[in-house]
Design an enzyme around this catalytic site. Sequence first.
Site, short mmCIF file in Angstrom:
data_model
loop_
_atom_site.label_atom_id
_atom_site.label_comp_id
_atom_site.label_asym_id
_atom_site.label_seq_id
_atom_site.Cartn_x
_atom_site.Cartn_y
_atom_site.Cartn_z
N LEU A 112 0.75 -1.22 0.06
CA LEU A 112 0.14 -0.18 0.08
C LEU A 112 0.92 1.30 0.14
O LEU A 112 0.36 2.22 -0.35
CB LEU A 112 -1.10 0.14 1.31
N TYR A 143 2.87 11.13 -11.64
CA TYR A 143 2.32 10.18 -10.57
C TYR A 143 2.09 8.77 -11.30
O TYR A 143 2.19 7.60 -10.94
CB TYR A 143 1.32 10.66 -9.84
N LYS A 192 3.21 4.97 -11.14
CA LYS A 192 2.61 3.74 -10.60
C LYS A 192 2.46 2.93 -11.57
O LYS A 192 2.30 1.66 -11.34
CB LYS A 192 0.98 4.24 -10.39
N ASN A 238 -10.36 7.47 -6.28
CA ASN A 238 -10.25 8.16 -5.01
C ASN A 238 -11.09 7.38 -3.94
O ASN A 238 -12.04 7.00 -4.15
CB ASN A 238 -10.95 9.49 -5.10
N HIS A 241 -46.71 14.27 33.88
CA HIS A 241 -46.75 14.19 35.05
C HIS A 241 -47.73 13.32 35.65
O HIS A 241 -48.88 12.92 34.93
CB HIS A 241 -46.92 15.55 35.96
N PRO A 242 -47.70 12.56 37.02
CA PRO A 242 -48.89 11.75 37.43
C PRO A 242 -50.19 12.28 37.16
O PRO A 242 -50.45 13.31 37.68
CB PRO A 242 -48.23 11.48 38.84
N GLY A 243 -51.06 11.81 36.64
CA GLY A 243 -52.53 12.03 36.53
C GLY A 243 -52.75 13.06 35.18
O GLY A 243 -53.87 13.27 34.96
N VAL A 244 -51.62 13.17 34.44
CA VAL A 244 -51.84 14.21 33.24
C VAL A 244 -52.28 13.33 32.24
O VAL A 244 -51.81 12.29 31.83
CB VAL A 244 -50.49 14.97 33.21
#
Length: 375
Positions: A53, A107, A111, A136, A283-286
């Site tokens: 690589l 380049y 290669k 790429n 909330h509780p009861g809502v």
Amino acid sequence: MKIVITGADGFIGRNLRQHLAERTGLEITGFVRGQPTGDLARAVAGADFVFHLAGVNRPVTDDGFVTGNVGLTEALCDAWRRSLEATGKGPCIVYASSTQAGSDNPYGRSKRAAEQRLLELQSQAGCVVRICRLPNVFGKWARPNYNSAVATFCHNVSRDLPIEVRDANTPLTLVHVDDVVARFLALLEGEVGSDVYATVEPEYRTTVGEVADLVRAFRSSRDTLVTERVGSGFVRALYATYVSYLPPERFAYEVPQHGDSRGVFVEMLKTRDSGQFSFFTAHPGVTRGGHYHHAKTEKFLVIHGEARFRFRHVQSGECHELHTSGAKPTVVETAPGWTHDITNVGPDELVVMLWANEVFDRTRPDTYSSPPQAQ
């Protein structure tokens, strides 16, 4: 199995090493820039596989292309021959070349010359060579502001730094690093085939402008809460890449919270075509809800607490009631034409996750007040 990786500390090398580290029975030796070629010869001796690589793509002068790409490959070929003489074994070599090998530039020529050295080794000495001409490559751990527009865009945008797009229509052919590694591992596992040139799929054909726009959209999703379609294909791979560049201090972000006497409501995520996710407390009861929809549907999941759901068909008057709690995860789905509400019937705060099949539109809310039953 003994494996050698040249360029082991590079972008592809780091990803390959991580995948190999997840396996057992492998002895992995890395060769990195700056090491003497004698180290390469010792590493290759008796090896089973070499992933070549290492390479140079931004030398100070064009001569660096020859030294870094051709010269190192020649050293690898010499090391292979020595290994064959000393141990009777010459490793298979997989070379990460470039699609630039078909271009007439310094380049590309270097290669192509490196490829030729390996092909000569194959024809003269019987070495098994496979060459991957990569376009790429993008993914986690690529170096930004170097030779990858994707890495630069992801790095800069994730830090609210500017990016430069000179020509949005410039074409880009990309492969994701995970797909490159998957191809390498397939070769390692014996899927060598007869073709010297091994391909990596899928290839994504896009433009610089499209990549920049997507990366910007990933960043803006934290403000709009609208995510791109990141579940498959190119957008999935690009989003994973973008997130990998987030600095740790940006791993978390706040979302708006709306509260009143009943509890809080928080939107987490919105999609383009599959609704949105949120949660609320009571909330509780809502009691919350008390409306119906013509087409909108919702799924409720009680995370904590105890809830009573009530339903009434808006025309027939048929009623239905059910109870769920966080102790036994149960999804409750609302049906169009049925008015519904949810009441906290337990002593603790009720926490409920909610998915709606569409993003809320204030101009067309499809939400009509109508309590399921008399209070």
